[in-house]
Design an enzyme around this catalytic site. Structure first.
Site: not given
Ligand SMILES: Cc1ncc(COP(=O)(O)O)c(C=O)c1O
Length: 378
Positions: A180
Site C-alpha cells: 500500500k
Molecule cells: C480493498 C481492500 N480492503 C481491505 C484490505 C485488507 O487490508 P489488510 O491486508 O491490511 O488487512 C485490502 C488489502 O489488500 C484491500 O485491498
C-alpha cells in the site's frame, strides 16, 4: 523480476523503528497516538484509530455501527475478500453489488437495486486508488437509512472534487500492508469525524476494555472494565514508528505513482488491445494499482505468462468475491450475480506500480506488454 508492488524503506525508517526498540513502550505507547493524529490530519479526518490491519479496521467499523445478525451490508463484487469478510465477522450478510464497467467502482444504480430494508450499511471500495462517486452512493443510501462506509485501503492520498479520502464517508478504513501507500508491516486505521465513534473503535481494538494500559499507569490504577466483547487489534509503537516515518514521504510517493501512471497512460494510448481503466472527472487518483483491460481477443493467461518470462510481475485484482468457493457454498452466490464485475475480471491485469519503479523499468513494462499482446491475439 520487476514486482507488481514493493515497499520503499530507507535508513530514516530503520532508525525510527530502532528508536522505539530502545524506548520503554513497544506496544501502545506515545507513537500510536502521534501516528493516528498525523494520518487523520493527512486524510482530512478528525480522528484516526490505529489497528492491526485494514481488515481489522473494517471489522471494527462494522462492529461500532452495530452491524449484526439479520443485517445486510452492501459491498462491491470487485474487491479483496476482506471487505465482505468483515461483514461475516459481525454475523451479518454481505450483498454483492456490481461495478461500473469503466472504473470498476461500485455502481450506484445496482446499489439501489440490491438495497433491501435489511441493509444497514454499504462499504464503498476505492478500487485501485480512485475514490468512488460518494455523492451518487450517498444519494442512494441516505433516503434508505443506510450508512455509507469507505474501504479506502487503496486510496490514502486520493480525493474527490478536492475532498480527501477520510472525509467522504461516515467511517473510512485504511491499510498499511507493504504493497500500500505507506507500510507498517501489517497495520490499518479507521478514520471518523465523530469523537464518540473514535472512542468506541478504540475500545473494540482492545478487548472492549475502556482504558488502555498507559492510561491506567498514569492514573496509578489497576482497575479496568470490559464493557463489551472486543478483539486484540492493537497496532504497536514499532509499527507506528515505521508508519510515521513513511508518512513524511507519502507526498513524494504519491507524486511518483502519478508520474508512472501518466507515463503508462500515454504509452498505452498507442498500443491496440490495452486500455487503462477510466478515471472519473474531478478525482485525484492515488494509484495503489495500475489496472489495464485487455481486448476480448487477447489471451490474458498467455500475456500474464509472457510478461513473467520477460521479467515483469503482474497480478489480477480481483477474483470477484462472490465467485470464491466459501461464498458460493455459504451464501449460494455464483456467476450471473454481478455481470459487469465477472466480465471485467476475465480481462484485467495489474501492472507494476510502486514509488521505487524506475523510468527504465516502466518502459520495460510497456514494451513487454505491447509485445505480449501483439503476439497473443485469440
Ligand atoms: C480493498 C481492500 N480492503 C481491505 C484490505 C485488507 O487490508 P489488510 O491486508 O491490511 O488487512 C485490502 C488489502 O489488500 C484491500 O485491498
Amino acid at each position: 523480476m520487476i514486482p507488481y508492488a514493493r515497499q520503499s524503506i530507507d535508513e530514516d525508517d530503520i532508525r525510527a523503528v530502532a528508536d522505539v526498540l530502545r524506548s520503554d513502550w513497544l506496544t501502545t505507547g506515545p507513537v500510536v497516538p502521534a501516528f493516528e493524529e498525523a494520518v487523520a490530519r493527512f486524510a482530512g479526518a478528525a480522528h484516526g484509530v490505529a489497528v492491526s490491519s485494514g481488515t481489522a479496521a473494517l471489522h471494527a467499523m462494522c462492529h461500532v455501527l452495530g452491524v449484526g445478525p439479520g443485517d445486510e451490508v452492501l459491498v462491491p463484487a470487485i474487491t479483496f475478500a476482506a471487505t465482505a469478510n468483515a461483514v461475516l465477522y459481525c454475523g451479518a450478510a454481505p450483498v454483492f453489488v456490481d461495478v461500473d464497467p469503466d472504473t470498476l467502482l461500485m455502481d450506484p444504480a445496482d446499489l439501489a437495486r440490491k438495497a433491501t430494508p435489511r441493509a444497514k450499511a454499504a462499504i464503498a471500495v476505492d478500487y485501485a486508488g480512485q475514490p468512488c462517486d460518494y455523492d451518487a452512493l450517498a444519494a442512494v443510501c441516505r433516503p434508505r437509512g443506510i450508512t455509507l462506509l469507505a474501504d479506502a485501503c487503496h486510496a490514502l492520498g486520493g480525493a474527490d472534487k478536492g475532498r480527501p479520502v477520510g472525509t467522504l464517508a461516515a467511517m473510512t478504513a485504511l491499510s498499511f500492508h507493504p504493497v500500500k501507500h505507506i507500510a507498517t508491516g501489517e497495520g490499518g486505521m479507521a478514520l471518523t469525524g465523530d469523537a464518540e465513534t473514535a472512542k468506541r473503535l478504540t475500545r473494540f481494538r482492545s478487548h472492549g476494555i475502556d482504558a488502555d494500559a498507559r492510561e491506567r499507569e498514569r492514573l496509578g490504577s489497576w482497575h479496568y472494565a470490559m464493557v463489551e466483547l472486543g478483539c486484540n487489534y492493537r497496532l504497536s509503537d514499532i509499527n507506528c514508528a515505521l508508519g510515521l516515518s513513511q508518512l513524511a514521504k507519502l507526498p513524494a510517493f504519491l507524486a511518483r505513482r502519478r508520474e508512472i501512471a501518466a507515463f503508462y497512460d500515454a504509452a498505452f494510448a498507442a498500443v491496440p488491445g490495452v486500455a487503462p481503466l477510466a478515471v472519473r472527472p474531478g478525482v485525484s487518483h492515488a494509484y495503489h494499482l495500475y489496472v489495464v483491460r485487455l481486448a476480448a481477443d487477447v489471451d490474458r493467461g498467455a500475456v500474464f505468462n509472457a510478461l513473467r518470462a520477460a521479467g515483469v510481475g503482474t497480478n489480477v485484482h480481483y477474483i470477484p468475491v462472490h465467485l470464491h468457493p466459501y461464498y458460493r457454498e455459504r451464501l449460494g452466490t455464483g456467476p450471473g450475480l454481478c455481470p459487469a464485475a465477472e466480465a471485467a475480471y476475465e480481462r484485467i491485469l495489474s501492472l507494476p506500480m510502486f514509488p521505487g519503479l524506475t523510468d527504465a523499468q516502466a518502459a520495460q513494462v510497456v514494451d513487454a506488454l505491447a509485445e505480449a499482446v501483439k503476439s497473443r491475439h485469440g
